[in-house]
Motif scaffolding. Structure first.
Motif, PDB file in Angstrom:
ATOM      1  N   ALA A  50      -5.180   0.361  -3.683  1.00 41.53           N
ATOM      2  CA  ALA A  50      -4.655   0.670  -2.346  1.00 41.53           C
ATOM      3  C   ALA A  50      -5.770   0.709  -1.311  1.00 41.53           C
ATOM      4  O   ALA A  50      -5.601   0.234  -0.183  1.00 41.53           O
TER       5      ALA A  50
ATOM      6  N   SER B 248       0.833  -1.205   0.000  1.00 43.49           N
ATOM      7  CA  SER B 248       0.000   0.000   0.000  1.00 43.49           C
ATOM      8  C   SER B 248       0.867   1.254   0.000  1.00 43.49           C
ATOM      9  O   SER B 248       0.574   2.233  -0.709  1.00 43.49           O
TER      10      SER B 248
ATOM     11  N   GLN C 126      -8.353   7.818   0.775  1.00 38.91           N
ATOM     12  CA  GLN C 126      -8.257   7.148  -0.520  1.00 38.91           C
ATOM     13  C   GLN C 126      -9.465   7.448  -1.398  1.00 38.91           C
ATOM     14  O   GLN C 126      -9.340   7.599  -2.617  1.00 38.91           O
TER      15      GLN C 126
END
Length: 392
Positions: free
Chosen positions: A378, A219, A284
């Protein structure tokens, strides 16, 4: 496995202790970014091919990628302070060499490689020191402050570099060298050692790369790669879309950097242990939305909103990734783990710009849609990490 604190009784209060660490962190990234406005102008003044501009910037990250795990592991064996001082000395030598031999291409490359080799020693040790002297509950707060200094370093580095280069291309490097020498003296006199071997733990204990640790490391790589790719291609897109000027670009990145720094120094340091998932997921999602929005830029304000969203999303995720990673192992392996993390950071900074600018040869919008996809990957990995269990 939560990291254990291995700080001795001589450690000063955290405020004065972190004042030194924050200064170190700021000037590492200040030094990294001070060359951004100088190298293109220097390459042009020396009559060199533009290829050298990219290579002078990339060899630094390549050297960091190779050396960082070594420095981190060595700090686990002989202590953080020694490795930090070695790293700072090497970093200072790299700037001094660049300044002294600014018209010698071979030595310019040598200085960039030296800087990259020793930067890993600085980053892995400062991150490990934070983990050494804080509990899991305190970690987000102090990692947020360190992240804030990274953001401010990237803001002021190019600004100061551009200003000083107006007088002399050498001046930014000599000024940075002098500052680093002052920090070396301060570290030597004021910073205690925070990592000590316990007599009962002399048997070598290898870092166990469990699935949670691997997920966090992957990640870390994806997040850094995607953001670095955006930074390298954003201006090219906006030149085509709205004919953006270098001054406007500088202003947008300065605004984005300030928001980034304030988020980390303000909001992130208040995120409690156990609340990381919701913040990272939100970060994210913001990043994904911004990447999808970016190809549809219509004016400068819209471009600025997209950039601020991207940098804000990255700020919410990147620092908490590092903080979470440091909670997955003991102090005996902290340096090795942070060294590997910085190495993957460097790899992301190598691959990201190459990938995104390469994709632009096919379509201006393609890199940013790919950025949304990699950010989604991710996001899935982060969700899996917190869903499957957070112990290693």
């Amino acid at each position: 496995m939560k990291s254990d604190k291995s700080v001795n009784n001589s450690t000063p209060n955290l405020k004065s202790f972190f004042a030194i660490l924050m200064a170190i962190q700021f000037f590492i990234y200040f030094g990294f970014s001070i060359v951004i406005p100088v190298i293109p102008a220097l390459v042009k003044s020396l009559g060199l091919n533009a290829f050298h501009m990219g290579l002078l910037l990339s060899v630094y990250s390549i050297a960091s990628f190779i050396a960082a795990p070594f420095w981190g592991q060595l700090s686990d064996k002989i202590g953080r302070k020694k490795i930090l001082i070695i790293g700072l000395i090497g970093f200072a030598v790299s700037f001094l060499t660049f300044g002294l031999f600014i018209d010698n291409l071979a030595l310019l490359y040598a200085s960039r490689i030296i800087g990259g080799l020793f930067s890993g020693a600085c980053f892995s040790t400062t991150t490990s020191i934070v983990a050494d002297v804080t509990t899991s509950e305190e970690r987000n707060r102090y990692m947020g402050l360190m992240g804030m200094m990274i953001g401010f370093g990237f803001i002021f580095g190019p600004a100061v570099g551009g200003l000083l280069a107006g007088y002399s291309y050498q001046l930014p490097y000599f000024v940075t060298t002098a500052i680093l020498v002052a920090i070396i003296i301060g570290v030597f006199l004021s910073l205690p050692e925070t990592h000590h071997h316990e007599p009962g733990h002399q048997v070598k204990q290898k870092l166990n790369y469990t699935v949670p640790i691997i997920i966090l490391l992957i990640s870390t790589f994806i997040v850094t790669m995607t953001m670095s790719g955006m930074e390298s291609s954003f201006q090219l897109l906006e030149i085509e879309k709205i004919n953006i000027t270098p001054t406007q670009m500088g202003m947008l990145f300065m605004i984005g950097g300030l928001v980034n720094g304030l988020l980390q120094g303000g909001y992130l340091r208040k995120v409690q242990h156990g609340q990381e998932k919701r913040v990272m997921v939100a970060g994210q999602m913001i990043t994904i939305i911004a990447f999808i929005m970016l190809p549809f830029t219509m004016n400068l304000i819209y471009a600025g909103i997209c950039l601020v969203l991207l940098m804000s999303g990255n700020a919410l995720v990147r620092t908490l990734l590092t903080s979470t990673l440091t909670k997955t192992t003991s102090s005996r392996n902290m340096g090795k783990l942070t060294g590997v993390s910085y190495s993957l950071d460097s790899l992301g900074r190598i691959i990201g710009p190459l990938l995104f600018t390469g994709l632009m040869t096919y379509s201006l919008s393609l890199p940013f849609f790919i950025g949304a996809v990699t950010s989604l990957i991710a996001l899935v990995l982060i969700t899996i990490y917190f869903t499957k269990g957070t112990t290693a």
